[in-house]
Motif scaffolding. Structure first.
Motif, PDB file in Angstrom:
ATOM      1  N   MET A  92       0.783  -1.112   0.002  1.00 47.37           N
ATOM      2  CA  MET A  92      -0.185  -0.150   0.010  1.00 47.37           C
ATOM      3  C   MET A  92       1.007   1.351  -0.206  1.00 47.37           C
ATOM      4  O   MET A  92       1.697   1.329   0.920  1.00 47.37           O
ATOM      5  CB  MET A  92      -0.949  -0.060   1.351  1.00 47.37           C
ATOM      6  CG  MET A  92      -1.779   1.269   1.357  1.00 47.37           C
ATOM      7  SD  MET A  92      -2.951   1.168   2.601  1.00 47.37           S
ATOM      8  CE  MET A  92      -2.095   1.568   4.335  1.00 47.37           C
ATOM      9  N   ILE A  93       0.593   2.123  -0.798  1.00 43.65           N
ATOM     10  CA  ILE A  93       1.111   3.581  -0.826  1.00 43.65           C
ATOM     11  C   ILE A  93       0.269   4.348  -0.211  1.00 43.65           C
ATOM     12  O   ILE A  93      -0.983   4.510  -0.903  1.00 43.65           O
ATOM     13  CB  ILE A  93       1.647   3.862  -2.172  1.00 43.65           C
ATOM     14  CG1 ILE A  93       2.587   2.809  -2.884  1.00 43.65           C
ATOM     15  CG2 ILE A  93       2.147   5.427  -2.311  1.00 43.65           C
ATOM     16  CD1 ILE A  93       3.032   2.881  -4.263  1.00 43.65           C
ATOM     17  N   PHE A  94       0.636   5.100   1.032  1.00 42.16           N
ATOM     18  CA  PHE A  94      -0.408   5.890   1.431  1.00 42.16           C
ATOM     19  C   PHE A  94       0.249   7.261   1.776  1.00 42.16           C
ATOM     20  O   PHE A  94       1.118   7.464   2.239  1.00 42.16           O
ATOM     21  CB  PHE A  94      -0.738   5.319   3.008  1.00 42.16           C
ATOM     22  CG  PHE A  94      -1.599   6.156   3.937  1.00 42.16           C
ATOM     23  CD1 PHE A  94      -2.810   6.391   3.396  1.00 42.16           C
ATOM     24  CD2 PHE A  94      -1.120   6.432   5.283  1.00 42.16           C
ATOM     25  CE1 PHE A  94      -4.006   7.210   4.094  1.00 42.16           C
ATOM     26  CE2 PHE A  94      -2.303   7.055   5.797  1.00 42.16           C
ATOM     27  CZ  PHE A  94      -3.452   7.502   5.486  1.00 42.16           C
ATOM     28  N   ILE A  95      -0.281   8.444   1.087  1.00 43.38           N
ATOM     29  CA  ILE A  95      -0.036   9.761   1.253  1.00 43.38           C
ATOM     30  C   ILE A  95      -0.817  10.517   1.630  1.00 43.38           C
ATOM     31  O   ILE A  95      -1.927  10.746   1.330  1.00 43.38           O
ATOM     32  CB  ILE A  95       0.455  10.088  -0.356  1.00 43.38           C
ATOM     33  CG1 ILE A  95       1.449   9.133  -1.103  1.00 43.38           C
ATOM     34  CG2 ILE A  95       0.780  11.524  -0.251  1.00 43.38           C
ATOM     35  CD1 ILE A  95       1.131   9.384  -2.349  1.00 43.38           C
TER      36      ILE A  95
ATOM     37  N   ILE B 132      -4.095  10.154  -0.588  1.00 47.56           N
ATOM     38  CA  ILE B 132      -3.952   9.339  -1.555  1.00 47.56           C
ATOM     39  C   ILE B 132      -3.641   7.930  -1.460  1.00 47.56           C
ATOM     40  O   ILE B 132      -2.784   7.717  -0.523  1.00 47.56           O
ATOM     41  CB  ILE B 132      -3.024  10.056  -2.568  1.00 47.56           C
ATOM     42  CG1 ILE B 132      -3.508  11.422  -3.078  1.00 47.56           C
ATOM     43  CG2 ILE B 132      -3.361   9.240  -3.861  1.00 47.56           C
ATOM     44  CD1 ILE B 132      -2.698  11.957  -4.149  1.00 47.56           C
ATOM     45  N   LEU B 133      -4.465   6.908  -1.788  1.00 47.82           N
ATOM     46  CA  LEU B 133      -4.101   5.669  -1.444  1.00 47.82           C
ATOM     47  C   LEU B 133      -3.979   4.732  -2.786  1.00 47.82           C
ATOM     48  O   LEU B 133      -4.784   4.917  -3.699  1.00 47.82           O
ATOM     49  CB  LEU B 133      -5.405   5.023  -0.740  1.00 47.82           C
ATOM     50  CG  LEU B 133      -5.266   3.453  -0.418  1.00 47.82           C
ATOM     51  CD1 LEU B 133      -4.230   3.222   0.741  1.00 47.82           C
ATOM     52  CD2 LEU B 133      -6.551   3.020  -0.028  1.00 47.82           C
ATOM     53  N   MET B 134      -2.794   4.411  -3.159  1.00 41.03           N
ATOM     54  CA  MET B 134      -2.552   3.682  -4.104  1.00 41.03           C
ATOM     55  C   MET B 134      -1.995   2.279  -4.088  1.00 41.03           C
ATOM     56  O   MET B 134      -1.491   1.865  -3.009  1.00 41.03           O
ATOM     57  CB  MET B 134      -1.408   4.542  -4.999  1.00 41.03           C
ATOM     58  CG  MET B 134      -1.694   5.791  -5.575  1.00 41.03           C
ATOM     59  SD  MET B 134      -0.418   6.731  -6.355  1.00 41.03           S
ATOM     60  CE  MET B 134       0.408   7.216  -5.025  1.00 41.03           C
ATOM     61  N   THR B 135      -1.993   1.427  -5.194  1.00 42.93           N
ATOM     62  CA  THR B 135      -1.507   0.091  -4.979  1.00 42.93           C
ATOM     63  C   THR B 135      -0.568  -0.158  -6.416  1.00 42.93           C
ATOM     64  O   THR B 135      -0.906   0.239  -7.577  1.00 42.93           O
ATOM     65  CB  THR B 135      -2.730  -0.951  -4.767  1.00 42.93           C
ATOM     66  OG1 THR B 135      -2.133  -2.448  -4.836  1.00 42.93           O
ATOM     67  CG2 THR B 135      -3.555  -1.166  -6.163  1.00 42.93           C
ATOM     68  N   ARG B 136       0.520  -0.921  -6.198  1.00 42.78           N
ATOM     69  CA  ARG B 136       1.304  -1.193  -7.320  1.00 42.78           C
ATOM     70  C   ARG B 136       1.346  -2.503  -7.556  1.00 42.78           C
ATOM     71  O   ARG B 136       1.389  -3.453  -6.658  1.00 42.78           O
ATOM     72  CB  ARG B 136       2.714  -0.727  -6.889  1.00 42.78           C
ATOM     73  CG  ARG B 136       3.768  -0.859  -7.827  1.00 42.78           C
ATOM     74  CD  ARG B 136       5.136  -0.323  -7.498  1.00 42.78           C
ATOM     75  NE  ARG B 136       5.066   1.117  -7.353  1.00 42.78           N
ATOM     76  CZ  ARG B 136       5.532   1.811  -8.293  1.00 42.78           C
ATOM     77  NH1 ARG B 136       5.601   1.269  -9.462  1.00 42.78           N
ATOM     78  NH2 ARG B 136       5.354   3.273  -7.976  1.00 42.78           N
ATOM     79  N   GLU B 137       0.953  -2.878  -8.834  1.00 43.95           N
ATOM     80  CA  GLU B 137       0.920  -4.299  -9.201  1.00 43.95           C
ATOM     81  C   GLU B 137       1.871  -4.704 -10.401  1.00 43.95           C
ATOM     82  O   GLU B 137       1.880  -3.803 -11.275  1.00 43.95           O
ATOM     83  CB  GLU B 137      -0.500  -4.728  -9.410  1.00 43.95           C
ATOM     84  CG  GLU B 137      -1.610  -4.323  -8.617  1.00 43.95           C
ATOM     85  CD  GLU B 137      -1.781  -5.420  -7.529  1.00 43.95           C
ATOM     86  OE1 GLU B 137      -1.222  -6.282  -7.484  1.00 43.95           O
ATOM     87  OE2 GLU B 137      -2.135  -4.683  -6.443  1.00 43.95           O
TER      88      GLU B 137
END
Length: 217
Positions: A1-4, A55-60
């Protein structure tokens, strides 16, 4: 999880944010529905902004595959998912489910602990199919996806005020909500919470007396 959610995480994840930008722009082709990216970044960076933004992102597979941009309102206790965007070639692969059902609850828990914030509702918008001309996916299909993820319609006539001086108000949106936790379900939502949220939301967009605004419900 990328949490900004603050200046430090903005700086640390600048590359990921730049990678997410075209995904966000492609997912929201209607400029009246899409905020300026610099305004979103500024609210993330500024820990005293009202509302607060994360902002919440996911990296796949080594690339950003999707993300959520959300505001939260301290007076009403509402998390407002303003944008949910999935990369075009990653749609249909469970990314939205992962973001909403797994990563979002983690982010909400972190915010509730760090910001002394008590969550009362998760609210978001989705396009009304018969009123929408410009969209990145079929609005009816999007609603079906949200239904499978547990969303429920808030039965009011909703108007999104203009997001800035160079935007128009938006009248082709449903207002919906998600359950607060993975295992919870609901058949109703407190009307006072919705009313308090709308007042904060309208006020945050520059409407000084929301309850006197003709679009306020």
């Amino acid at each position: 999880m990328i949490f900004i959610s603050d200046s430090q995480s903005c700086q640390q994840n600048a590359t990921s944010m730049a990678e997410f930008l075209p995904i966000y722009e492609e997912a929201f082709p209607d400029e009246d529905e899409r905020e300026e990216w610099k305004d979103i970044q500024e609210r993330c960076f500024n820990e005293f902004s009202e509302p607060r933004t994360f902002i919440l992102m996911t990296r796949e597979e080594e690339e950003i595959s999707g993300g959520i941009i959300a505001d939260y309102y301290p007076k009403s206790g509402v998390f407002h998912l303003i944008y949910i965007a999935i990369k075009k070639n990653k749609r249909g692969k469970g990314i939205a489910r992962k973001l909403i059902k797994s990563l979002l609850p983690e982010a909400i828990s972190q915010i509730q602990l760090s910001a002394d914030f008590i969550a009362k509702a998760i609210i978001f918008e989705s396009n009304i199919p018969w009123k929408t001309g410009i969209d990145s996916i079929d609005p009816k299909s999007r609603l079906q996806i949200f239904d499978k993820l547990g969303a429920r319609l808030i039965p009011i006539t909703y108007v999104q005020p203009a997001l800035s001086s160079n935007r128009n108000k938006v009248e082709n949106l449903f207002l919906l909500c998600f359950p607060l936790t993975e295992n919870s379900s609901f058949t109703e939502i407190n009307a006072a919470v919705i009313n308090d949220f709308l007042k904060e939301f309208y006020h945050g967009l520059g409407i000084k007396d929301p309850e006197k605004n003709t679009d306020f419900n």
